[in-house]
Design an enzyme around this catalytic site. Structure first.
Site, PDB file in Angstrom:
ATOM      1  N   ASP A  56      24.933  48.776  46.988  1.00  0.00           N
ATOM      2  CA  ASP A  56      24.639  49.746  45.920  1.00  0.00           C
ATOM      3  C   ASP A  56      23.850  49.083  44.794  1.00  0.00           C
ATOM      4  O   ASP A  56      23.023  49.728  44.144  1.00  0.00           O
ATOM      5  CB  ASP A  56      25.889  50.478  45.415  1.00  0.00           C
ATOM      6  N   ASP A  57      24.038  47.781  44.588  1.00  0.00           N
ATOM      7  CA  ASP A  57      23.192  47.055  43.620  1.00  0.00           C
ATOM      8  C   ASP A  57      21.727  47.082  44.043  1.00  0.00           C
ATOM      9  O   ASP A  57      20.833  47.222  43.214  1.00  0.00           O
ATOM     10  CB  ASP A  57      23.583  45.578  43.526  1.00  0.00           C
ATOM     11  N   HIS A 113      28.205  53.396  43.793  1.00  0.00           N
ATOM     12  CA  HIS A 113      28.465  53.231  42.361  1.00  0.00           C
ATOM     13  C   HIS A 113      27.238  52.827  41.541  1.00  0.00           C
ATOM     14  O   HIS A 113      26.950  53.405  40.504  1.00  0.00           O
ATOM     15  CB  HIS A 113      29.493  52.111  42.129  1.00  0.00           C
ATOM     16  N   ASP A 114      26.610  51.752  41.987  1.00  0.00           N
ATOM     17  CA  ASP A 114      25.756  51.011  41.059  1.00  0.00           C
ATOM     18  C   ASP A 114      24.488  51.720  40.606  1.00  0.00           C
ATOM     19  O   ASP A 114      24.020  51.452  39.491  1.00  0.00           O
ATOM     20  CB  ASP A 114      25.429  49.637  41.654  1.00  0.00           C
ATOM     21  N   THR A 138      25.939  45.696  36.974  1.00  0.00           N
ATOM     22  CA  THR A 138      26.485  46.371  38.146  1.00  0.00           C
ATOM     23  C   THR A 138      27.309  45.404  38.996  1.00  0.00           C
ATOM     24  O   THR A 138      27.616  45.695  40.148  1.00  0.00           O
ATOM     25  CB  THR A 138      25.367  47.007  39.005  1.00  0.00           C
ATOM     26  N   GLU A 143      27.017  65.920  52.770  1.00  0.00           N
ATOM     27  CA  GLU A 143      26.113  65.575  51.685  1.00  0.00           C
ATOM     28  C   GLU A 143      25.480  64.201  51.922  1.00  0.00           C
ATOM     29  O   GLU A 143      24.286  64.007  51.727  1.00  0.00           O
ATOM     30  CB  GLU A 143      26.852  65.572  50.359  1.00  0.00           C
ATOM     31  N   PHE A 144      26.308  63.263  52.369  1.00  0.00           N
ATOM     32  CA  PHE A 144      25.814  61.908  52.598  1.00  0.00           C
ATOM     33  C   PHE A 144      24.701  61.914  53.646  1.00  0.00           C
ATOM     34  O   PHE A 144      23.655  61.310  53.475  1.00  0.00           O
ATOM     35  CB  PHE A 144      26.990  61.027  53.045  1.00  0.00           C
ATOM     36  N   ASN A 145      24.927  62.627  54.743  1.00  0.00           N
ATOM     37  CA  ASN A 145      23.917  62.667  55.796  1.00  0.00           C
ATOM     38  C   ASN A 145      22.626  63.317  55.313  1.00  0.00           C
ATOM     39  O   ASN A 145      21.536  62.864  55.644  1.00  0.00           O
ATOM     40  CB  ASN A 145      24.451  63.421  57.020  1.00  0.00           C
ATOM     41  N   ASN A 199      34.664  65.452  45.936  1.00  0.00           N
ATOM     42  CA  ASN A 199      33.597  66.049  46.740  1.00  0.00           C
ATOM     43  C   ASN A 199      34.228  66.654  47.991  1.00  0.00           C
ATOM     44  O   ASN A 199      34.904  65.965  48.735  1.00  0.00           O
ATOM     45  CB  ASN A 199      32.598  64.950  47.107  1.00  0.00           C
ATOM     46  N   ASP A 258      25.041  42.016  41.591  1.00  0.00           N
ATOM     47  CA  ASP A 258      25.551  41.155  42.669  1.00  0.00           C
ATOM     48  C   ASP A 258      25.253  41.804  44.026  1.00  0.00           C
ATOM     49  O   ASP A 258      26.163  42.195  44.743  1.00  0.00           O
ATOM     50  CB  ASP A 258      27.057  40.891  42.491  1.00  0.00           C
ATOM     51  N   ASN A 273      30.097  40.469  44.962  1.00  0.00           N
ATOM     52  CA  ASN A 273      30.159  40.976  46.337  1.00  0.00           C
ATOM     53  C   ASN A 273      30.019  39.839  47.346  1.00  0.00           C
ATOM     54  O   ASN A 273      30.588  39.905  48.433  1.00  0.00           O
ATOM     55  CB  ASN A 273      29.043  41.994  46.581  1.00  0.00           C
TER      56      ASN A 273
HETATM   57 CA    CA Z   1      27.667  45.615  42.313  1.00  0.00          CA
END
Ligand code: CA
Length: 282
Positions: free
Chosen positions: A16-17, A209-210, A127, A167-169, A161, A12, A41
């Protein structure tokens, strides 16, 4: 290398999908056989258009994309506008799709794909909401024994975390540095997604997540899992839809469900970056 695992991605998109779809396309360990969409979503027309637009970004061709169920089975549709925006994929500019949607209903495409392959050959990776998968199992119960696995990201999520922002950057920089159109697209997705999560839920970094189940299919070492009985609460007033794992019993091979306990972040992000590096022109 072992033969690639054949998957149907039921999604959807959703930021992240979209990343999950691009990663599935870029992983040599995965053969993407079909993509199906489900309202979640955002509404079904929006997530279907998003999936087709992402296919164009990633150069995905020769894969059927079919729209599925427009609403959940037992409840009204509540879209996640606060996280994914009005389009379901706010942030980057999404190109006009070049692929046309497959005329089949997603449920039929799932059933036909599973039945057209050997038992144990197809893995389903949902997902989004499980509506299409549930409908497919209801319509053609033979698929239940025939799929290899259903790999999904549902239930509780703990970031665990200590320095998520850093970490994300770093991750976004690594992805953007690839310099390709799909990588720039994913960088823009993650930037918007991070801002939306910060604004809506106070997260310092968005939980992505996905792509996790896709990464797990490609490389089981990205997750630590254990077998455990897993159920979904259907009638709770506060917990409807919650995944309930019983971890009291010792892990037994008789359980048909496995639960992910830990994500190995470096391995996961390496896999995502490697997959993105394989697709798109500079
Ligand atoms: Ca999703």
């Amino acid at each position: 290398m072992p033969r690639p695992r054949k998957i149907v991605l039921d999604c959807d998109p959703g930021h992240d999908d979209a990343i999950a779809l691009l990663v599935a396309h870029g992983c040599p360990e995965i053969e993407l056989l079909a993509v199906t969409t489900v309202a979640g979503n955002q509404t079904l027309p929006k997530v279907t258009r998003n999936a087709l637009g992402v296919a164009r970004v990633g150069g995905i061709t020769g894969v059927p994309f079919a729209a599925g169920c427009p609403r959940p089975l037992v409840r009204a549709l509540h879209v996640a506008r606060d996280i994914h925006g009005e389009s379901g994929l706010d942030g980057p500019v999404l190109p006009e799709p070049t692929l046309a949607p497959d005329p089949r209903h997603a449920v039929d495409l799932i059933v036909e794909t599973v039945l057209a392959h050997q038992p144990g050959e197809i893995t389903l990776v949902p997902t989004g909401p499980l509506t299409n998968v549930a409908m497919a199992a209801r319509k053609e119960p033979r698929i239940v024994e025939r799929v290899a696995e259903v790999v999904l990201m549902g239930g509780a999520y703990r970031t665990g975390n200590r320095t998520p922002v850093v970490e994300f950057n770093i991750v976004v920089e690594r992805i953007t540095a690839l310099g390709t159109a799909p990588a720039r697209f994913v960088g823009e997705l993650l930037t918007f997604f991070g801002g939306a999560y910060r604004a809506a839920q106070g997260f310092l970094a968005p939980p992505v997540h996905d792509p996790c189940p896709v990464a797990f299919v490609a490389d089981p070492q990205v997750l630590t899992t254990r077998s455990a009985p897993l159920d979904v609460e259907l009638s709770g007033t506060l917990t409807a839809g919650m995944t309930v794992a019983d971890l009291r019993a010792p892990a037994s091979p008789e359980f048909r469900t496995r639960l992910a306990l830990e994500l190995h972040r470096d391995r996961f992000w390496d896999l995502v970056v490697d997959a993105l590096a394989r697709i798109g022109d500079p």
